[in-house]
Design a protein around this motif. Structure first.
Motif, mmCIF file in Angstrom:
data_model
loop_
_atom_site.group_PDB
_atom_site.id
_atom_site.type_symbol
_atom_site.label_atom_id
_atom_site.label_comp_id
_atom_site.label_asym_id
_atom_site.label_seq_id
_atom_site.Cartn_x
_atom_site.Cartn_y
_atom_site.Cartn_z
ATOM 1 N N GLY A 1 45.065 19.428 68.093
ATOM 2 C CA GLY A 1 45.471 18.047 68.055
ATOM 3 C C GLY A 1 45.693 17.357 69.513
ATOM 4 N N ALA A 2 45.622 18.167 70.591
ATOM 5 C CA ALA A 2 45.885 17.803 71.996
ATOM 6 C C ALA A 2 44.760 16.908 72.486
ATOM 7 N N THR B 1 36.931 15.466 71.800
ATOM 8 C CA THR B 1 37.781 14.824 72.740
ATOM 9 C C THR B 1 39.239 15.322 72.573
ATOM 10 N N GLU B 2 39.398 16.041 71.387
ATOM 11 C CA GLU B 2 40.911 16.663 71.139
ATOM 12 C C GLU B 2 40.519 18.266 70.849
ATOM 13 N N THR B 3 41.683 19.007 71.014
ATOM 14 C CA THR B 3 41.268 20.369 70.750
ATOM 15 C C THR B 3 41.718 20.521 69.195
ATOM 16 N N LYS B 4 41.688 21.675 68.489
ATOM 17 C CA LYS B 4 41.854 22.003 67.177
ATOM 18 C C LYS B 4 43.264 21.703 66.847
ATOM 19 N N LYS C 1 46.993 27.836 66.248
ATOM 20 C CA LYS C 1 45.779 27.403 65.367
ATOM 21 C C LYS C 1 44.837 26.984 66.697
ATOM 22 N N GLN C 2 45.091 27.321 67.730
ATOM 23 C CA GLN C 2 44.267 27.347 68.881
ATOM 24 C C GLN C 2 43.070 28.322 68.771
ATOM 25 N N ASP D 1 44.663 18.098 79.206
ATOM 26 C CA ASP D 1 45.065 17.046 77.915
ATOM 27 C C ASP D 1 46.164 16.216 78.569
ATOM 28 N N LYS D 2 46.063 15.042 77.713
ATOM 29 C CA LYS D 2 46.927 13.875 78.275
ATOM 30 C C LYS D 2 48.477 14.249 78.223
#
Length: 267
Positions: free
Chosen positions: A105-106, A100-103, A40-41, A133-134
């Motif tokens: 959820g990262a 601040t986060e990717t689609k 889903k990215q 990402d974290k």
């Protein structure tokens, strides 16, 4: 023939067709989304912006966009590591409205910069880069302080060539290496201090989009009007817009300024 959203959507869907992708259209936002089916990215495209660039640059604008999206999608579907890649980590400037986060959820690693901008971090992959990402940070045993130190050190190693234009006795310096980190040079304090020391008037700085840093030595009121028009024009044309507000640089601080026509700005 006039380009419409429907025609542009059809062209891009055809050029980006891949059995591993899902392509959807949001009529309300007049945008397209290209996603990997598995994760889903993906990438979201605002069609009016692309049509504007097409009207100005023709087919080359579509070719450039397709290449950019294809490379971005490829990067999203691969895994990367930080250890051993320390020399390829750089800071990137984004607007405070940037997610601040990717689609998927990262949560992206970032820090606050100004009221208009934030600093994110990227792993340079040659033709493009991947935002860090974290989860990636934790898996590698890194912390954000180390990330920031490494990225800032690498930024200082970049060349700072510029083009100088003097308009109405005001000096405008354009940093546009097209290396992905032109706007990031606003974080190079040594560079800004050198420009400030050599300035005759007010030192102002603009990062309208990712691929340009404008440093202006403003010596009269006309200079502010020119800077405002210039920044807005670049902001409208950039692939990754950041802010149409320039900053004034004083005592190692960046303050966003609103420029009123024919007047020196109020902070």
């Amino acid at each position: 023939m006039k380009m419409t959203s429907q025609k542009m959507k059809s062209i891009l869907a055809d050029r980006l067709s891949d059995s591993n992708f899902t392509i959807t259209y949001n009529r309300e936002q007049d945008s397209m989304r290209i996603e990997w089916k598995s994760t889903k990215q993906g990438v979201t495209i605002k069609l009016p912006s692309i049509i504007g660039k097409y009207n100005e640059h023709g087919e080359a604008a579509i070719d450039d966009l397709v290449n950019h999206i294809s490379e971005s999608m490829r990067i999203m579907n691969q895994s990367y590591q930080l250890n051993g890649m320390e020399k390829h980590i750089y800071p990137v400037i984004r607007a405070t409205s940037f997610p601040t986060e990717t689609k998927a959820g990262a949560k992206l690693v970032y820090k606050e910069h100004t009221a208009e901008t934030r600093v994110f971090y990227a792993l340079d992959l040659g033709k493009s880069y991947r935002l860090i990402d974290k989860e990636m940070l934790e898996q590698e045993g890194w912390n954000q302080k180390r990330m920031d130190e490494v990225a800032t050190f690498n930024l200082r190693s970049l060349a700072n060539d510029y083009k100088l234009d003097t308009v109405a006795d005001n000096d405008f310096y354009f940093f546009a290496k097209q290396d992905g980190y032109d706007a990031s040079r606003i974080l190079n304090e040594a560079l800004l201090e050198e420009m400030k020391a050599n300035s005759k008037g007010d030192l102002t700085i603009a990062v309208p989009h990712q691929d340009v840093l404008i440093v202006a030595d403003i010596q009269n009121k006309t200079g502010y009007d020119i800077l405002a028009q210039m920044t807005m024009k670049f902001f409208a044309e950039g692939r990754i817009p950041i802010t149409s507000l320039p900053f004034i640089y004083e005592e190692k601080k960046l303050t966003p300024i609103f420029i009123l026509a024919k007047n020196k700005p109020e902070k």
